[in-house]
Every structure is written in structure tokens, then in C-alpha cells.
Design a protein around this motif. Sequence first.
Motif, PDB file in Angstrom:
ATOM      1  N   ALA A 343       0.430  -0.877  -0.296  1.00  0.00           N
ATOM      2  CA  ALA A 343       0.082  -0.075   0.121  1.00  0.00           C
ATOM      3  C   ALA A 343       0.702   1.220   0.292  1.00  0.00           C
ATOM      4  O   ALA A 343       1.964   1.159   0.277  1.00  0.00           O
ATOM      5  N   VAL A 345       1.131   3.669   1.630  1.00  0.00           N
ATOM      6  CA  VAL A 345       0.805   4.041   3.215  1.00  0.00           C
ATOM      7  C   VAL A 345       2.553   3.110   3.661  1.00  0.00           C
ATOM      8  O   VAL A 345       3.091   4.000   4.171  1.00  0.00           O
ATOM      9  N   GLN A 423      -2.871  -1.062  -2.708  1.00  0.00           N
ATOM     10  CA  GLN A 423      -3.672   0.836  -3.207  1.00  0.00           C
ATOM     11  C   GLN A 423      -4.799   1.120  -3.919  1.00  0.00           C
ATOM     12  O   GLN A 423      -5.330   2.085  -3.536  1.00  0.00           O
ATOM     13  N   GLU A 426      -6.610   2.606  -0.522  1.00  0.00           N
ATOM     14  CA  GLU A 426      -6.470   4.261  -0.080  1.00  0.00           C
ATOM     15  C   GLU A 426      -7.377   4.189  -1.224  1.00  0.00           C
ATOM     16  O   GLU A 426      -8.281   5.602  -0.305  1.00  0.00           O
ATOM     17  N   SER A 427      -7.842   4.285  -2.160  1.00  0.00           N
ATOM     18  CA  SER A 427      -9.528   4.330  -3.002  1.00  0.00           C
ATOM     19  C   SER A 427     -10.563   4.728  -2.297  1.00  0.00           C
ATOM     20  O   SER A 427     -11.569   5.205  -1.853  1.00  0.00           O
ATOM     21  N   ARG A 429     -10.752   4.896   1.067  1.00  0.00           N
ATOM     22  CA  ARG A 429     -10.813   6.060   2.377  1.00  0.00           C
ATOM     23  C   ARG A 429     -11.670   7.130   1.606  1.00  0.00           C
ATOM     24  O   ARG A 429     -12.397   8.020   2.187  1.00  0.00           O
ATOM     25  N   ARG A 430     -10.960   7.268   0.479  1.00  0.00           N
ATOM     26  CA  ARG A 430     -11.783   8.812  -0.156  1.00  0.00           C
ATOM     27  C   ARG A 430     -13.374   8.373  -0.959  1.00  0.00           C
ATOM     28  O   ARG A 430     -13.863  10.178  -1.411  1.00  0.00           O
ATOM     29  N   LEU A 683      -7.205  -0.452   6.291  1.00  0.00           N
ATOM     30  CA  LEU A 683      -6.478   0.550   6.036  1.00  0.00           C
ATOM     31  C   LEU A 683      -6.403   1.641   7.747  1.00  0.00           C
ATOM     32  O   LEU A 683      -4.937   1.681   7.877  1.00  0.00           O
ATOM     33  N   LYS A 687      -3.355   1.746   9.435  1.00  0.00           N
ATOM     34  CA  LYS A 687      -2.539   3.600   9.944  1.00  0.00           C
ATOM     35  C   LYS A 687      -2.158   2.743  12.321  1.00  0.00           C
ATOM     36  O   LYS A 687      -1.607   4.066  12.251  1.00  0.00           O
TER      37      LYS A 687
END
Length: 738
Positions: A343, A345, A423, A426-427, A429-430, A683, A687
Motif C-alpha cells: 500500500a 502508506v 493501493q 487508499e481509494s 477511504r476517499r 486501512l 494506520k
Amino acid sequence: MSSSTTDAPGETQHVDLAISGMTCASCSARIERKLNKVEGVQASVNLATEKASVTFPSALSVTDIVGVVEKTGYGATPLEQDRRPGGAPAMTHDVVGSGSLRLRMVVASALALLVVLVHMVPPVRDALGMGGHWLQLVLTAPIYFWAAWPFHRAAAINARHGASTMDTLVSVGITAAFGWSVLALLTGFTADLYFETAAVVTAFLLIGRFIEARAKAQGRSALTSLLELGAKDVAVLRQEGGGAMATSEHRVPVEELVVGDRFVVRPGEKVATDGTILSGRSTIDASMVTGESMPVEVGPQDTVTGATVNGHGRLIVRATRVGSETTLARITELVEQAQTGKAPVQRLADRISAVFVPTVLVIAAVTFLLWLVTGHTFTEALAPAVAVLIIACPCALGLATPTALLTGTGRGAQLGILIKGPQILESTRRVDTVVLDKTGTLTTGRPVLTDVVTAGSLPEHAALKAAASVEAGSEHPVAGAVVDGARERGIDLVQAEDVVNLPGEGVRARLKDTEVTVGRPSLFDVVPEVLVETLERADGTTVLVGWGGTARAALTVADTARETSAAAVERLRGLGLTPYLLTGDNARTAAAVAQEVGIDPSDVMAEVLPQDKFARVQELQGQGRVVAMVGDGVNDAAALAQADLGMAMGSGTDVAAESADIVLMRSDVETVADAIGLSRQTLTVIKQNLLWAFGYNTLAIPLAAFGLLTPLIAGGAMALSSVLVVLNSLRLKGFGRA
């Protein structure tokens, strides 16, 4: 055969390698950095899976790539392709170390306990006197030279290559403690000995490493179970030479199946590969492949998936996909791909790990010198320096992302959710908007009879019996829905004669002595007002049935919403998403479906041509929205590719699945919410892990440098930190369970 593949002469190859000898994030970062320095090579090295995924130019060979890894100080073995239908790379080694790690851990722990008793328990210490010091040396020596040997060996290999890793920190730390203690004991220079530090720290680290290995194996268990799902052999029907129609069963290994083979699936057996049922009826348990909890009824012409389990009936199936082309193989490949990748991050963690160990060595040296120059003795300065070395291990940092990915993607596979790459997390999340295709996504994609309206005193069942009897010979989807509707209501059909198809209009046939017509209003001279009103307000396709030139009844066929669609839309709203309905159907039908599932009328996009779906997604993005698109057909492929997050129903086409970021193996919109929820939760765990790992080192190193942590406490805390990160990741295994 290795997993090396060549796309075309003069282009690139790909190989997956099992990497041995990695112990921390610095190791994986160093191997990745060395590989990527080779011209044309693109490599990703994953600590948790102990694998490297390498793409390299055809001018190089797999041997060259392996050589780069070995020159870096680690072992590399090309992953073999499994011979099962899944065709996915098989696991080549036991992450727990084939018992060696366990043995070292047990021996070190037992001896360390004795060292602590001799050193720290007053009655024992007083009774042994000076002999206790020599006994500590005897008990600690096997720990230092044998149990801790993997740390020393890895540190030496890295030193030879001018590098340092977590093993360097550990080896230097326990060597300083053990070496000083031996020197002090032999010279009588001081009574301050640190045998217990070398013994206990080694034991703690081995215990932590063993727990990590077990936990990583659990995180990988979903992929391992996928690899074990497939059938091992199959009963193939072969034609005998004695007669054109004579066939017999032959039990053969499943890898010998070829497309077109007919094979038998008995009750309780696994389906050997993807295929189409030729004869027989049964139920199929697809829970391990698609996550579908209820068995599915199947019959002739239905498709079945390899590795699903047959229920009560005997089936004869024609193979349509074998080997690496099967659904199971694609699932396994996608899960493997997601677990091996990184990822975005994680890139920060990798960059920090690359410089972390040398920095810690400098901090430890500065700590030692500062304690000396401020008037402390050698032994007083040694303790905080060793504590810095031990507690600063970057294991937790290296495990933070890959262990969460292992567990999250594995749990997704169990739920029928295939996340194509890290990856994608991340998508999700937005994303704030989700566009749902109607047919086959919110609806079943199969027309059913929804309404029967008659004129005059004609009973509904009589009108339906007449219409279904005429339509029985037609292959049109509307005709099939009418016939199925009659059969579901227990209506016996009449044999139709003189059947005449009227292209684009309907069908006409004779039932006993009456000529019955089913089709458009234009086929009738008289259409009663009640039937005209039905035609105007119907939320689907309506056909008329009648005789003597007069329409007698109207039958409405519609693609109905899935039972779970309304609840799924509500869950999507709960995730902060705005759902849109996108369809090529007319506005009236679209509005009816939207109302049924709970989508606002203003968020319905109807009468959209296939080529315009892409443009509609672009329009929403132009409004500043981050769009997820859910579809299942060829006409959805462009929109899926354009969306910020593409999600394809696994029941749809291969083109749609290839265009999507996430594939949903179940034809259930609930999985859309599950997929976004699981991705976001994964995700979040990543974090949390990174926050803990960064925070732990940021706080712990100064405490150790100022002498507030002893080496014993530092060793325990470091091991516990890594274990906590792994255990936090394993919480994802419970996602979606009540």
C-alpha cells in the motif's frame, strides 16, 4: 517449472521468489533497493509473506535475479507453480521454521529462567556465592552461541555487505552484555555482570519471533485454504471403441482435464473445474469460493465453479475452463497479488527502515559516550547503550502493513471479495459516491412475472394458463418469465398447436379450438380500457393475451430488485456514501426500482446508453465527487475503468472483472458495503499499527538512552511491540461476523 513468465520476446519477464533470512523491515527494504538498482528491474519485497515479486527484462534470467538477492546476503528460491487446477504458486516453506525456531526458543527460555534465578533470587545467589557467577556463564553460553546464532549469522552477513538490520542491533546488544560479563568475570574487574541481560533478551526475542511467525501463518491461512480447495481427481466420461454411444468413467488426476471433457460429480463431491451442467439437478455449496452461505439450485445449462461442493444429485458437467483459467485460479492469483503488493502508506515505513538501523547504532554509541563523559562508570554507561540497541528494533514497523494486508485480503477472499491490490485501500477511504448499475446489480438480472390484470370476468389463472401455453415454445426472455410464472403458481399448461412466431410482435397458436395471441397491442383490434391503463403505468414489459381479436388480459414482466438491495443501500449511506442508480431502462422503470431500494429520485440516471455510462461517471467526478462504480456487464467496463474505484460483480463478464479494482464473487449488493467496509477497516488497522510502531520507537529510544529502561525491560517491550502489531492485524479475521 518456476513462476517466471515472458510477455513477448524482447520484453519483460516476471518471477515470484521465496526469500529466506529476512527478519525485519530493513531486510526487505535492502533487498528491494538492490533489485531495483538493476536496470529494467521492478521489484516489491514483502516481509510478511517472505516473497519478492520481480519484473525484469528478457536480457536477464531468473538466475541473475536470484544472484542479486544472494549477493545481498539472503536466500532466494523461485516459487514453483502448483500442478492443481488453481495453478497458483504453492507455499514453499514453513514460516515457523520447521521446528528449529521452536527448539531455540524453548532451550533459551529454560536456561534464561535459571540464569535469572541464580542472579536475582537472594537465597539462591547467596548460597552459590562466586560459584553463581560461573554458573551464569555456563548457562548463558549455549544461549549466546547457539540459540542466538541466527542473529549473529545475519548480522555478520549484513556487515560483510556493509549493511545493518534488526539482527545487527540484537547481536551487538547481547554481545556487549555477554562479552563485558565474561571479561569482568575473568579479570575480577567488577561485580556488575549482565549475563541475565544476554540470556533473557535472547529468550524474549525468540519468543516474539515465534509468535510473529505463527500469527503470520494465520494471516496467510485464507490463501492456503484456497490452494487446498480444489479436487484432486475426477471421474471423466470416455467414449469406448466398441460403440459410438458407449461411454465409461475413468478416474484421472484433475490436471489432466481439458476443455470439452465431460465429467461426473457425485453427491458430496467437489466440482473438479469450471463447467456447464449437461444433465442432472442438484444444489451446490459455493460458500468457500464465493462466500454465499445458502446452497444454490442448479440444473442443465447452469454453470458451476470448480472447488464448489455438490449436494444431493448426480451431475454430468462439460469442462469450460481448466488450469490457470478457472475461477479458483483467478481468485488465488488476485489474493496472492494483493498480499504481495504494498500500500502507498507502507512506502514511508520502508524509507524510514532503510536508515533506521544505522541511526540507532549512532544513537547507542552517543549514549554510551555521553554516560562516560558525565562521570559514570563503564558498566553504568553500557546498560543504557544496550537498552537503546535492543528496544529500537524496527520489527513492528516492518510488520505493520503486510500483516494487516495478509489478514484483510484473506478475510475478503472468504467473504467473496477480491481486492486486486493494496493501493485500492487508499481509494476506498476517499470515495464519497457510489454508482450502481441496475440490471444484474441492484436487480436480479432475470425477468419475472410480476402482475396479471384481466378484463371482464376472466380469472387470472385462466389468462395466465392460455398465455404460458402459447409462450412455452418461445425462447424470448419475456416468454420464459411468463412460463416460469405459471409453473410457480402450479398451473398445468395445454399443448399448443400451429404455433406461429410474429417477429418483433409476439406469438400465435391454437389451444384446442381457439386461436390465442400473445404480444403487442397492435396484434388486437380491441383493447379494453383497464388493459390500456395497465400498459401506461406498468414498471416493466407488458404483453397482452387474447382471442377473437380482443385482448383479454395484460401480463407484466419485470426485472425485480434483489431482496438485499434496500439494506445494502442503507449500509452504503451509513458509510457516508451517496448512492446513484445508473441504467439504460426507461425513467419510469428506473424510478420504481430506486423507490424500492431507497435511492433518491434526484439521484437516478435513466435511459443512459452503454457508451454514455463512462461520460456520466466523468460528470460526477467533474463535480468534485470521488466515484465508485458497481457493474457487471461489458457495457460497464469503460465506466468501471474510469471510476476512482471500480467494483465488478463476479457473476458478470470477464471484461467487467478485468476493468475493476475489486471483484465481488457474490451477486449480492451487500458485498459492495462489505468490500468498502473491509477495505477501510484494513486501512485503519494499518494506520493504527504504524502509529504504534512510530510512537513506540519515538518514545522508547529516549527512555532507554536516559537509563529509564533496563536491557531486560527493553527486550521484553520490543518483542511485545511486534506481537501487538500482529495481533491487532488479526482482528480483521473477525470482520463481518455477528
